[in-house]
Motif scaffolding. Sequence first.
Motif, PDB file in Angstrom:
ATOM      1  N   SER A   1      37.710  33.454  35.616  1.00 37.92           N
ATOM      2  CA  SER A   1      36.463  34.182  35.786  1.00 37.92           C
ATOM      3  C   SER A   1      35.851  34.612  34.461  1.00 37.92           C
ATOM      4  CB  SER A   1      36.707  35.412  36.681  1.00 37.92           C
ATOM      5  OG  SER A   1      35.497  35.918  37.184  1.00 37.92           O
ATOM      6  N   VAL A   2      36.627  35.310  33.611  1.00 39.20           N
ATOM      7  CA  VAL A   2      36.036  35.877  32.396  1.00 39.20           C
ATOM      8  C   VAL A   2      35.718  34.818  31.348  1.00 39.20           C
ATOM      9  CG1 VAL A   2      37.158  38.113  32.746  1.00 39.20           C
ATOM     10  CG2 VAL A   2      38.260  36.399  31.284  1.00 39.20           C
ATOM     11  N   GLU A   3      36.504  33.747  31.291  1.00 40.95           N
ATOM     12  CA  GLU A   3      36.232  32.717  30.290  1.00 40.95           C
ATOM     13  C   GLU A   3      35.027  31.855  30.661  1.00 40.95           C
ATOM     14  OE1 GLU A   3      40.658  32.110  28.295  1.00 40.95           O
ATOM     15  OE2 GLU A   3      39.840  30.549  29.604  1.00 40.95           O
ATOM     16  N   ASN A   4      34.586  31.919  31.898  1.00 40.82           N
ATOM     17  CA  ASN A   4      33.373  31.228  32.320  1.00 40.82           C
ATOM     18  C   ASN A   4      32.203  32.186  32.516  1.00 40.82           C
ATOM     19  OD1 ASN A   4      34.004  28.288  32.758  1.00 40.82           O
ATOM     20  ND2 ASN A   4      35.603  29.161  34.041  1.00 40.82           N
ATOM     21  N   ALA A   5      32.400  33.461  32.232  1.00 41.76           N
ATOM     22  CA  ALA A   5      31.407  34.479  32.553  1.00 41.76           C
ATOM     23  C   ALA A   5      30.209  34.461  31.604  1.00 41.76           C
ATOM     24  CB  ALA A   5      32.055  35.862  32.502  1.00 41.76           C
ATOM     25  N   PRO A   6      29.012  34.781  32.116  1.00 43.35           N
ATOM     26  CA  PRO A   6      27.893  35.072  31.231  1.00 43.35           C
ATOM     27  C   PRO A   6      28.262  36.278  30.368  1.00 43.35           C
ATOM     28  CG  PRO A   6      27.195  34.906  33.530  1.00 43.35           C
ATOM     29  CD  PRO A   6      28.684  34.968  33.527  1.00 43.35           C
ATOM     30  N   LYS A   7      27.801  36.322  29.139  1.00 43.37           N
ATOM     31  CA  LYS A   7      28.284  37.373  28.248  1.00 43.37           C
ATOM     32  C   LYS A   7      27.789  38.762  28.626  1.00 43.37           C
ATOM     33  CE  LYS A   7      24.773  36.409  24.685  1.00 43.37           C
ATOM     34  NZ  LYS A   7      24.611  35.939  23.298  1.00 43.37           N
ATOM     35  N   SER A   8      26.792  38.875  29.478  1.00 43.66           N
ATOM     36  CA  SER A   8      26.354  40.192  29.938  1.00 43.66           C
ATOM     37  C   SER A   8      26.959  40.556  31.286  1.00 43.66           C
ATOM     38  CB  SER A   8      24.826  40.238  30.041  1.00 43.66           C
ATOM     39  OG  SER A   8      24.356  39.312  31.018  1.00 43.66           O
ATOM     40  N   ARG A   9      27.905  39.722  31.779  1.00 42.92           N
ATOM     41  CA  ARG A   9      28.526  39.993  33.082  1.00 42.92           C
ATOM     42  C   ARG A   9      30.053  39.892  33.004  1.00 42.92           C
ATOM     43  NH1 ARG A   9      24.107  41.514  33.862  1.00 42.92           N
ATOM     44  NH2 ARG A   9      22.581  40.884  35.428  1.00 42.92           N
ATOM     45  N   VAL A  10      30.618  40.056  31.817  1.00 43.43           N
ATOM     46  CA  VAL A  10      32.062  39.859  31.655  1.00 43.43           C
ATOM     47  C   VAL A  10      32.866  40.847  32.492  1.00 43.43           C
ATOM     48  CG1 VAL A  10      33.971  39.972  30.008  1.00 43.43           C
ATOM     49  CG2 VAL A  10      31.870  38.797  29.380  1.00 43.43           C
ATOM     50  N   ARG A  11      32.474  42.113  32.515  1.00 46.05           N
ATOM     51  CA  ARG A  11      33.240  43.100  33.287  1.00 46.05           C
ATOM     52  C   ARG A  11      33.147  42.830  34.786  1.00 46.05           C
ATOM     53  NH1 ARG A  11      36.439  44.324  29.253  1.00 46.05           N
ATOM     54  NH2 ARG A  11      35.392  45.428  27.559  1.00 46.05           N
ATOM     55  N   LEU A  12      31.954  42.462  35.249  1.00 48.60           N
ATOM     56  CA  LEU A  12      31.805  42.158  36.675  1.00 48.60           C
ATOM     57  C   LEU A  12      32.601  40.916  37.040  1.00 48.60           C
ATOM     58  CD1 LEU A  12      30.588  42.629  39.443  1.00 48.60           C
ATOM     59  CD2 LEU A  12      28.552  41.365  38.711  1.00 48.60           C
ATOM     60  N   TYR A  13      32.496  39.861  36.233  1.00 47.44           N
ATOM     61  CA  TYR A  13      33.273  38.656  36.498  1.00 47.44           C
ATOM     62  C   TYR A  13      34.773  38.945  36.409  1.00 47.44           C
ATOM     63  CZ  TYR A  13      29.665  35.035  36.837  1.00 47.44           C
ATOM     64  OH  TYR A  13      28.642  34.234  37.269  1.00 47.44           O
ATOM     65  N   GLY A  14      35.156  39.770  35.432  1.00 51.34           N
ATOM     66  CA  GLY A  14      36.561  40.128  35.296  1.00 51.34           C
ATOM     67  C   GLY A  14      37.083  40.930  36.465  1.00 51.34           C
ATOM     68  N   SER A  15      36.168  41.566  37.196  1.00 50.23           N
ATOM     69  CA  SER A  15      36.583  42.358  38.356  1.00 50.23           C
ATOM     70  C   SER A  15      36.822  41.502  39.594  1.00 50.23           C
ATOM     71  CB  SER A  15      35.537  43.437  38.675  1.00 50.23           C
ATOM     72  OG  SER A  15      34.345  42.860  39.197  1.00 50.23           O
ATOM     73  N   ALA A  16      36.490  40.201  39.530  1.00 44.72           N
ATOM     74  CA  ALA A  16      36.632  39.330  40.712  1.00 44.72           C
ATOM     75  C   ALA A  16      38.053  39.339  41.279  1.00 44.72           C
ATOM     76  CB  ALA A  16      36.186  37.908  40.388  1.00 44.72           C
ATOM     77  N   PRO A  17      39.096  39.075  40.468  1.00 42.36           N
ATOM     78  CA  PRO A  17      40.446  39.137  41.028  1.00 42.36           C
ATOM     79  C   PRO A  17      40.866  40.551  41.385  1.00 42.36           C
ATOM     80  CG  PRO A  17      40.520  38.762  38.664  1.00 42.36           C
ATOM     81  CD  PRO A  17      39.097  38.620  39.071  1.00 42.36           C
ATOM     82  N   GLN A  18      40.198  41.553  40.802  1.00 44.46           N
ATOM     83  CA  GLN A  18      40.508  42.939  41.138  1.00 44.46           C
ATOM     84  C   GLN A  18      39.888  43.312  42.481  1.00 44.46           C
ATOM     85  OE1 GLN A  18      42.440  42.317  38.744  1.00 44.46           O
ATOM     86  NE2 GLN A  18      42.456  44.394  37.923  1.00 44.46           N
ATOM     87  N   ILE A  19      38.642  42.873  42.692  1.00 40.79           N
ATOM     88  CA  ILE A  19      37.988  43.089  43.984  1.00 40.79           C
ATOM     89  C   ILE A  19      38.784  42.419  45.094  1.00 40.79           C
ATOM     90  CG2 ILE A  19      35.910  42.555  45.334  1.00 40.79           C
ATOM     91  CD1 ILE A  19      34.342  42.721  42.664  1.00 40.79           C
ATOM     92  N   ALA A  20      39.443  41.314  44.749  1.00 41.52           N
ATOM     93  CA  ALA A  20      40.252  40.594  45.739  1.00 41.52           C
ATOM     94  C   ALA A  20      41.371  41.463  46.302  1.00 41.52           C
ATOM     95  CB  ALA A  20      40.850  39.341  45.096  1.00 41.52           C
ATOM     96  N   SER A  21      41.868  42.394  45.500  1.00 42.83           N
ATOM     97  CA  SER A  21      42.976  43.226  45.952  1.00 42.83           C
ATOM     98  C   SER A  21      42.591  44.129  47.132  1.00 42.83           C
ATOM     99  CB  SER A  21      43.521  44.054  44.783  1.00 42.83           C
ATOM    100  OG  SER A  21      44.557  44.913  45.209  1.00 42.83           O
ATOM    101  N   PRO A  22      41.552  44.985  47.011  1.00 41.40           N
ATOM    102  CA  PRO A  22      41.180  45.777  48.185  1.00 41.40           C
ATOM    103  C   PRO A  22      40.608  44.940  49.316  1.00 41.40           C
ATOM    104  CG  PRO A  22      39.612  46.133  46.405  1.00 41.40           C
ATOM    105  CD  PRO A  22      40.763  45.361  45.825  1.00 41.40           C
ATOM    106  N   LEU A  23      39.942  43.810  48.972  1.00 47.86           N
ATOM    107  CA  LEU A  23      39.435  42.933  50.027  1.00 47.86           C
ATOM    108  C   LEU A  23      40.593  42.374  50.841  1.00 47.86           C
ATOM    109  CD1 LEU A  23      37.188  41.389  51.429  1.00 47.86           C
ATOM    110  CD2 LEU A  23      37.302  39.663  49.610  1.00 47.86           C
TER     111      LEU A  23
END
Length: 454
Positions: free
Chosen positions: A144-166
């Motif tokens: 996620s983060v290595e493919n992320a737009p540079k203004s969305r790194v934290r949001l993209y980095g949260s993808a596997p984190q969002i997966a946890s509560p989901l």
Amino acid sequence: MTTPTPSTFGTKQQKRAFLASLVGTTVEWFDFFIYATAATLVFSKIFFPALASNVGTLASFATLGVAFLARPVGAFIFGHLGDRLGRRTTLITTLTVMGASTGLIGLLPTWDQVGIWAPILLTALRFLQGVAVGGEWGGAVLMSVENAPKSRVRLYGSAPQIASPLALVLATIVMYFVARMPNEQLLSWGWRIPFLAGFVLVVIGMIIRLGVSESSEFTEAKKVGTVKSNPIATVIRTMPGKVAAGIGLQASVIVLFYLITTYMLTMATNIHGFTKSDTLMILLIAAIIDLAAMIGVGILCDRLSAWTVFVSGVVFTGAFAFPLFALFNTGNMALMIIAFTTALVLGHATTYAVVSSMTAELFPTEVRYSGVALCSAFAGVAWAAPTPLVAAALVPTDGSEHWWPLAAILVGTAVVSFTAAFAVRHSFASHRQTQGNDGDTERLDARIPAGDPV
């Protein structure tokens, strides 16, 4: 061709990478969480029936902890493969191992059918789950983060984190309906249903992941010849301080999460007399709110300092430790929901949403998979594996001992996370206002200042 504006989410490939990270990790955590919930509700009865109630609970939690002990094995195997062969291939492998081991748990015989072999086989498959997770999280973060737009790194980095509560929400919904079955049916065959679903879910995750290209940063590293022959050894030899900091960052969020989702559920049933479905409903409400909060934190931290938000969450966790257990100890369902929700939103979401991208920023591309995997795996061993076991040993779930040692443990882990965050604070300073067009990517290495003290 028009240039993408900062309001867009990214290119098609970037969105696909985000989705693959989110869905694939959701599948893996779903498999992981149904085991945790089943260990809390039924495993002590069907795999350890010869033991006394509290001892059986301890044994059930012990099998839960085996997966965390297996995580370093997965980190060594898949960290090496991820930095040598690539993120995509490695993540497809981890998903396959997790899905197969979870589905096989649903086919296991019980103690009444094969005796001691039942818990032995259960433990072996739980170990394989741990091996898969040991390699999954790091790879999902990097996809996620290595493919992320540079203004969305934290949001993209949260993808596997969002997966946890989901995944927790999905697992809790499934287990809620399973737990409402008559007890005889639940213990006979009902508990198997969520595990057998692992065979189906892994196919869904696989289809999505197969459609994602290799990480752009890894492809570049391979092209210029910076790939290491032994990335794990390189990390251990040259970056032990970064690994230690990465482990410490996760202390408070992991202990808080597993106290709530495993041990406290058992307390609610044994001490306060809640039904299995009641405890799962409390957890479900809190998890849904936590999920929404985590998305919000990911968006917010692309505009604000992720370090500041993270530290605020750690401080809150320590400050709320005693009120959390005091509210829980009332036995009032409304107050328990408030306690769980407040802790998960302000203590869990604020830290967990950004700890993934923060950990990734500690390591350069050529050894990043190994570094992140080691941090995650050993954090699991240090904080997640012993939490429900130590909690049940210090404060038995029959209410015979006061709860204050558990709150004290939570305060202690908050101190550990705060110390780790303070030690590596300079690693994140350059990212506070990293803005640009969402169609652009920027190497994470470029955001790590030279002379990092750790």
